[in-house]
Design an enzyme around this catalytic site. Structure first.
Site, PDB file in Angstrom:
ATOM      1  N   ARG A 102       0.889  -1.181   0.000  1.00  0.00           N
ATOM      2  CA  ARG A 102       0.000   0.000   0.000  1.00  0.00           C
ATOM      3  C   ARG A 102       0.916   1.217   0.000  1.00  0.00           C
ATOM      4  O   ARG A 102       1.700   1.397   0.928  1.00  0.00           O
ATOM      5  CB  ARG A 102      -0.915  -0.001   1.226  1.00  0.00           C
ATOM      6  CG  ARG A 102      -1.646   1.327   1.419  1.00  0.00           C
ATOM      7  CD  ARG A 102      -2.767   1.244   2.421  1.00  0.00           C
ATOM      8  NE  ARG A 102      -3.886   0.474   1.915  1.00  0.00           N
ATOM      9  CZ  ARG A 102      -5.121   0.532   2.408  1.00  0.00           C
ATOM     10  NH1 ARG A 102      -5.406   1.326   3.416  1.00  0.00           N
ATOM     11  NH2 ARG A 102      -6.082  -0.208   1.897  1.00  0.00           N
ATOM     12  N   HIS A 129      -7.240   0.514  -6.541  1.00  0.00           N
ATOM     13  CA  HIS A 129      -7.402  -0.383  -5.394  1.00  0.00           C
ATOM     14  C   HIS A 129      -8.035  -1.680  -5.914  1.00  0.00           C
ATOM     15  O   HIS A 129      -9.203  -1.967  -5.677  1.00  0.00           O
ATOM     16  CB  HIS A 129      -8.318   0.310  -4.374  1.00  0.00           C
ATOM     17  CG  HIS A 129      -8.292  -0.287  -2.997  1.00  0.00           C
ATOM     18  ND1 HIS A 129      -7.499  -1.354  -2.643  1.00  0.00           N
ATOM     19  CD2 HIS A 129      -8.977   0.063  -1.868  1.00  0.00           C
ATOM     20  CE1 HIS A 129      -7.701  -1.645  -1.370  1.00  0.00           C
ATOM     21  NE2 HIS A 129      -8.583  -0.797  -0.878  1.00  0.00           N
ATOM     22  N   GLN A 132     -10.040  -4.222  -3.660  1.00  0.00           N
ATOM     23  CA  GLN A 132     -11.337  -3.695  -3.235  1.00  0.00           C
ATOM     24  C   GLN A 132     -12.394  -3.963  -4.305  1.00  0.00           C
ATOM     25  O   GLN A 132     -13.480  -4.479  -4.012  1.00  0.00           O
ATOM     26  CB  GLN A 132     -11.224  -2.188  -2.973  1.00  0.00           C
ATOM     27  CG  GLN A 132     -12.525  -1.565  -2.490  1.00  0.00           C
ATOM     28  CD  GLN A 132     -12.906  -2.033  -1.110  1.00  0.00           C
ATOM     29  OE1 GLN A 132     -12.105  -1.972  -0.189  1.00  0.00           O
ATOM     30  NE2 GLN A 132     -14.123  -2.515  -0.945  1.00  0.00           N
ATOM     31  N   ASP A 222     -17.610   6.606  -1.684  1.00  0.00           N
ATOM     32  CA  ASP A 222     -16.345   6.541  -0.943  1.00  0.00           C
ATOM     33  C   ASP A 222     -16.106   7.946  -0.388  1.00  0.00           C
ATOM     34  O   ASP A 222     -16.805   8.907  -0.770  1.00  0.00           O
ATOM     35  CB  ASP A 222     -15.221   6.109  -1.913  1.00  0.00           C
ATOM     36  CG  ASP A 222     -13.854   5.936  -1.238  1.00  0.00           C
ATOM     37  OD1 ASP A 222     -13.800   5.889   0.014  1.00  0.00           O
ATOM     38  OD2 ASP A 222     -12.844   5.834  -1.971  1.00  0.00           O
ATOM     39  N   CYS A 261     -16.518   1.211   0.372  1.00  0.00           N
ATOM     40  CA  CYS A 261     -15.306   0.411   0.662  1.00  0.00           C
ATOM     41  C   CYS A 261     -14.915   0.496   2.126  1.00  0.00           C
ATOM     42  O   CYS A 261     -14.215  -0.388   2.630  1.00  0.00           O
ATOM     43  CB  CYS A 261     -14.157   0.872  -0.223  1.00  0.00           C
ATOM     44  SG  CYS A 261     -13.821   2.637  -0.116  1.00  0.00           S
ATOM     45  N   ARG A 289     -13.558  -9.062   1.452  1.00  0.00           N
ATOM     46  CA  ARG A 289     -12.145  -8.766   1.143  1.00  0.00           C
ATOM     47  C   ARG A 289     -11.302 -10.005   1.471  1.00  0.00           C
ATOM     48  O   ARG A 289     -10.432 -10.388   0.702  1.00  0.00           O
ATOM     49  CB  ARG A 289     -11.659  -7.575   1.980  1.00  0.00           C
ATOM     50  CG  ARG A 289     -12.298  -6.226   1.653  1.00  0.00           C
ATOM     51  CD  ARG A 289     -11.882  -5.720   0.294  1.00  0.00           C
ATOM     52  NE  ARG A 289     -10.440  -5.671   0.140  1.00  0.00           N
ATOM     53  CZ  ARG A 289      -9.644  -4.673   0.558  1.00  0.00           C
ATOM     54  NH1 ARG A 289     -10.173  -3.607   1.107  1.00  0.00           N
ATOM     55  NH2 ARG A 289      -8.335  -4.721   0.369  1.00  0.00           N
TER      56      ARG A 289
HETATM   57  N1   CP Z   1     -11.321  -0.543   2.200  1.00  0.00           N
HETATM   58  C1   CP Z   1     -10.046  -0.554   2.648  1.00  0.00           C
HETATM   59  O1   CP Z   1      -9.088  -0.764   1.900  1.00  0.00           O
HETATM   60  O2   CP Z   1      -9.936  -0.350   3.988  1.00  0.00           O
HETATM   61  P1   CP Z   1      -8.566  -0.116   4.759  1.00  0.00           P
HETATM   62  O3   CP Z   1      -8.036   1.226   4.317  1.00  0.00           O
HETATM   63  O4   CP Z   1      -8.950  -0.126   6.219  1.00  0.00           O
HETATM   64  O5   CP Z   1      -7.612  -1.207   4.407  1.00  0.00           O
HETATM   65  N1  NVA Z   2     -10.310   6.405  -1.598  1.00  0.00           N
HETATM   66  C1  NVA Z   2      -9.927   5.997  -0.270  1.00  0.00           C
HETATM   67  C2  NVA Z   2     -10.106   4.530  -0.122  1.00  0.00           C
HETATM   68  C3  NVA Z   2      -9.747   3.961   1.227  1.00  0.00           C
HETATM   69  C4  NVA Z   2      -9.922   2.485   1.304  1.00  0.00           C
HETATM   70  C5  NVA Z   2      -8.489   6.423   0.007  1.00  0.00           C
HETATM   71  O1  NVA Z   2      -7.651   6.248  -0.882  1.00  0.00           O
HETATM   72  O2  NVA Z   2      -8.226   6.934   1.083  1.00  0.00           O
END
Ligand code: CP
Ligand code: NVA
Length: 303
Positions: A102, A129, A132, A222, A261, A289
């Site tokens: 990440r 992502h 997701q 989101d 998400c 997930r």
């Molecule tokens: N939806 C998602 O990726 O959640 P986190 O940021 O908690 O991993």
């Molecule tokens: N769009 C959000 C998704 C988090 C899972 C972010 O990138 O913060």
């Protein structure tokens, strides 16, 4: 060896194969059974941003599959002056069978993958992502049976999650509608990418949230300011205010399911009434997930 950096690294056929493994493992899990498909395998998680779902669902997936995982946060020195991303990737590949990353920048994940000699899975970047979107469409499939022909309306920012859903919907024959205020739609390079990648896909953009949700089987939203965009928060709150997914909007699509998400900013992009209401499947979506990532890991790594 395969990296999963963007959703289009998988074909429709491969996504269906991963869903089939996921379903089998989910059914066994519900019956209290664990299928040790990855004994002795080790997954490294390299995270530059916070996470609950992605981190824990991958760690649980590896534990249930008979493998193990190690979490590397800021103190590992990834993407810092301590050492190059390439050196990090080459060395980590000697210990781990796969890496989930990440990152603040998609380019960092690409650089890691270029150097790694084991599969790298994108666990969220500023660009997309993929895990997701896979779990989301798996969740939808469980609700409707057949995916093709249905519409997913994404109401909000044309962000990493929206881009990933557009691609997965396009690959699997779902119509995708983005309802976003001006300035927050998909950018031109991504539109051109979609056109060349998925010339027959129905991917529509509008500024009209009501029109977007009217024919939708899924309404998705989101956060309005993603991780890394905190400084833009005030401006975004103003721009997105008419795009809140609330009870009034959901009245236009009483048969749709609601997805997010997570994490959610309750009272901003979604009201308590919707996220806790009868149309919401957000907890199931988060649970999936883990099931879908088990399918992905087994598909990538099991002999
Ligand atoms: N939806 C998602 O990726 O959640 P986190 O940021 O908690 O991993
Ligand atoms: N769009 C959000 C998704 C988090 C899972 C972010 O990138 O913060």
């Amino acid at each position: 060896m395969r990296h999963i950096l963007v959703p289009e690294d998988l074909s429709a056929h491969e996504i269906e194969a991963i869903f089939a493994i996921s379903k089998d493992l989910e059914t066994k899990y519900a019956a209290g059974l664990r299928d040790a498909l990855l004994p002795g395998r080790m997954l490294a998680l390299v995270f530059e941003k916070p996470s609950l779902r992605t981190r824990v669902s991958f760690e649980a997936a590896m534990a249930h599959l008979g493998g193990s995982s190690v979490f590397l946060g800021a103190d590992a020195g990834f993407s810092s002056s301590r050492e190059s991303v390439a050196d990090f990737g080459r060395v980590l590949s000697e210990y781990a069978d796969a890496i989930v990353c990440r990152s603040k920048s998609h380019d960092t994940i690409s650089a890691l993958a270029a150097a790694a000699s084991v599969p790298v899975i994108n666990g969220l970047s500023d660009y997309c992502h993929p895990c997701q979107a896979l779990a989301d469409i798996y969740t939808f499939k469980q609700h409707v049976g057949r995916i093709a022909g249905h519409t997913l309306a994404f109401v909000g920012d044309g962000n990493n999650v929206a881009r990933s859903l557009a691609v997965v919907c396009g690959l699997l024959g779902m119509r995708f509608v983005l309802a976003a205020p001006q300035g927050y739609e998909f950018d031109e390079p991504f539109r051109n990418h979609l056109k060349s990648l998925l010339p027959n896909a129905e991917i529509v953009e509008t500024t009209d949230a009501v029109a977007a949700v009217k024919d939708a089987a899924v309404v998705y939203t989101d956060v309005w300011a993603s991780m890394g965009q905190e400084k833009e928060r005030a401006r975004r709150l103003e721009a997105f205010a008419p795009y809140q997914v609330n009870e009034a909007l959901m009245k236009h699509c009483p048969d749709a399911i609601f997805m997010h998400c997570l994490p959610a900013r309750r009272g901003e992009e979604v009201t308590d009434g919707v996220i806790d209401g009868p149309q919401s499947v957000v907890v199931e979506e988060a649970a999936n997930r883990m099931h879908v990532q088990k399918g992905l890991l087994a598909w990538l790594l099991a002999k």
